[in-house]
Each structure stands twice: as structure tokens, then as C-alpha cells.
Design an enzyme around this catalytic site. Structure first.
Site, short mmCIF file in Angstrom:
data_model
loop_
_atom_site.label_atom_id
_atom_site.label_comp_id
_atom_site.label_asym_id
_atom_site.label_seq_id
_atom_site.Cartn_x
_atom_site.Cartn_y
_atom_site.Cartn_z
N HIS A 186 10.47 6.94 -4.47
CA HIS A 186 9.71 6.18 -3.47
C HIS A 186 10.37 6.29 -2.10
O HIS A 186 11.52 6.70 -1.97
CB HIS A 186 9.63 4.69 -3.87
CG HIS A 186 8.61 4.42 -4.93
ND1 HIS A 186 8.86 4.66 -6.27
CD2 HIS A 186 7.34 3.93 -4.86
CE1 HIS A 186 7.77 4.32 -6.98
NE2 HIS A 186 6.85 3.88 -6.15
N LYS B 33 11.21 0.71 0.18
CA LYS B 33 10.86 -0.05 -1.02
C LYS B 33 12.05 -0.90 -1.43
O LYS B 33 13.17 -0.39 -1.58
CB LYS B 33 10.46 0.89 -2.15
CG LYS B 33 10.02 0.16 -3.42
CD LYS B 33 9.44 1.13 -4.42
CE LYS B 33 9.05 0.43 -5.71
NZ LYS B 33 8.05 -0.65 -5.50
#
Length: 275
Positions: free
Chosen positions: A164, A168
Site C-alpha cells: 500500500h 496507510k
């Protein structure tokens, strides 16, 4: 001929990366109307959310007043829905507040503990209020998970890698955790050891679930959301991978969830449960 009243929608975390996409998708959906945009970023407070996200004026200002907006949503002729893309530290209280007002909830924020999800499930059940917690809104990810379940019947060795963007906040991702939970439902122990392992740097082998699945998390700028499930057996490796190149891929799942949550009277976890 009567027309159905559009579903009133509040987007919490409206100026974030996912929130912006949800605002645009709701604004374009003929059966929905955006009635609230909540965000804590002081840069956008008071501004028209449509102009902020680039889809034209919607006459909905960005506010930092969740409860008053939920109160407004609860008074609408049609049952209101709150879509939450905020932060792991605030999502539990956000969802609980919405349920208390009788507002249905679609949760895209990950990072809640199993205990928190169980508490919300009990609260939603007592209030007979629908709540959907969706770790991943992509149809492609649902298909990957179903393929992984099939493969796990034939492979005893599997590891999960999730990648990600570096903004995040939680790790592993909710999608990776959900994938591991799905594999664990077969009741088998994965990755029986061949040697006694030792980590020269703690965490080098990733996190470890109770049934032996390793999950590895990567955070880098340039990524959006990606996941690999890698199965291994003597002489072969079977890899399942899903890549996201644009957050618009999540919007069909978000809009479906907004429509489906109105039919629920309890908490449901996972997009696959409503397809």
C-alpha cells in the site's frame, strides 16, 4: 407514477483520497443525494465539497461536526447512510455514533480490532440498524479471495504480501487479514515447518496468524493497493495477485453497499456477503 426518494448520504473523511472518490460517485448516482461532508482538515472547512473534489458545486459545505450531521441525516424522509473513510483511531466511535442515530453505516476504514467489531455487531443488532464493514470494495479482490479458498484445499504452504501507499496507517491491511481469516475457515494449519527458523532481525518473516499464515506489509509512495497470495508445493508456485491502478475501481462496490445496507438490520462483514 411515483419516483423513489434518493438515498441521503453522508461522507465522513470526505477530502481524503477515498472520500473524494465517494463524493464524486454519490453525486453522479441517480438514486442518491449527498447531504453531508465531514472532514477534520481545517484547509477545507466551510468550502463546497463539490468544488474541493472537482465535480462542480454541490451546495454541501465541508464540516467538522459529525453528530449534528448524523442528526440531520436521521431526520430525512429516507433512511440515511454514512460512508466512513477516516482513521483507525476514530472509526469505532464514528460507527457507534451513526448507529445510535439510526443512520446506516458503510465502513471502508480498516484497523478496528476483532473486539471492537464484535461490540459494534452487538450494538447494531440491538438497534436493528444495518452496518457493512468492507475491508476491500473491489470485485477483483473478492474473486482473488475466492480463488485462494479453492487453492488452499490443495496447498499447505501459503504466504500473503500486501502493498500500500505510505500514508496507510494500519498494517497488515484489513484485506490481508480478511484473506487470512477466509483461509483459516478450512480448519487446517498452514506452513508446517521444515527447519527451526531464527530471525536475525525481528519481524523479518512478517506477522504470523494462529494457523501459520505469514503476512508481509510493504508501504511505499507510488503504490495504491495491491495484494499477492502465494501458494507453494514441491516443484510449483501458484501466485494470485490483484493490483489497483485507480481508486475508481472501488466505487461500484461502495455504491452497491450503500444500497444494500438499507436492507440490513445487523452488521455484515465483507463485500462477498452482499454480492
Amino acid at each position: 407514477m411515483t419516483t423513489q426518494t434518493p438515498i441521503p448520504v453522508v461522507v465522513n473523511g470526505a477530502t481524503g483520497k477515498m472520500g473524494r472518490e465517494v463524493v464524486k460517485a454519490v453525486a453522479q448516482a441517480p438514486d442518491m443525494t449527498l447531504i453531508g461532508a465531514i472532514d477534520r482538515n481545517p484547509e477545507y472547512i466551510g468550502k463546497d465539497i463539490g468544488e474541493v473534489v472537482g465535480c462542480g458545486a454541490l451546495e454541501v459545505p465541508v464540516l467538522n461536526e459529525l453528530e449534528s450531521t448524523l442528526c440531520m441525516a436521521a431526520q430525512e424522509k429516507q433512511v440515511g447512510v454514512m460512508v466512513d473513510f477516516t482513521h483507525p483511531k476514530s472509526v469505532y466511535n464514528n460507527v457507534r455514533a451513526a448507529i445510535a442515530y439510526g443512520v446506516r453505516v458503510v465502513v471502508g476504514t480498516t484497523g478496528m480490532t476483532p473486539a471492537q467489531i464484535q461490540e459494534l455487531a452487538e450494538f447494531a443488532d440491538k438497534a436493528s440498524t444495518g452496518c457493512l464493514i468492507i475491508p476491500n470494495f473491489s470485485i477483483g479482490m473478492v474473486l482473488l479471495q475466492q480463488a485462494a479458498i479453492q487453492a488452499s484445499q490443495y496447498f499447505d504452504h501459503v504466504e500473503i504480501i500486501e502493498l500500500h501507499h505510505n500514508q496507510k496507517a494500519d498494517a497488515p491491511s484489513g484485506t490481508a487479514i480478511q484473506t487470512a481469516q477466509m483461509l483459516s475457515e478450512l480448519g487446517k494449519i498452514y506452513n508446517p515447518p521444515s527447519v527451526e527458523e531464527s530471525e536475525k532481525i525481528p519481524g523479518a518473516r512478517g506477522s504470523l496468524t494462529e494457523d501459520g499464515i505469514r503476512i508481509h506489509s510493504i508501504r511505499l509512495p507510488g503504490l495504491i493497493a495491491h495484494q499477492e497470495v502465494i501458494f507453494g508445493a514441491p516443484g510449483q508456485v501458484y501466485t494470485l495477485r490483484h493490483d489497483t491502478s485507480d481508486r475508481s475501481c472501488y466505487m461500484p462496490g461502495v455504491l452497491l453497499s450503500i444500497r444494500k445496507v438499507l436492507q440490513l438490520k445487523s452488521l455484515v462483514y465483507g463485500l462477498e456477503k452482499i454480492l
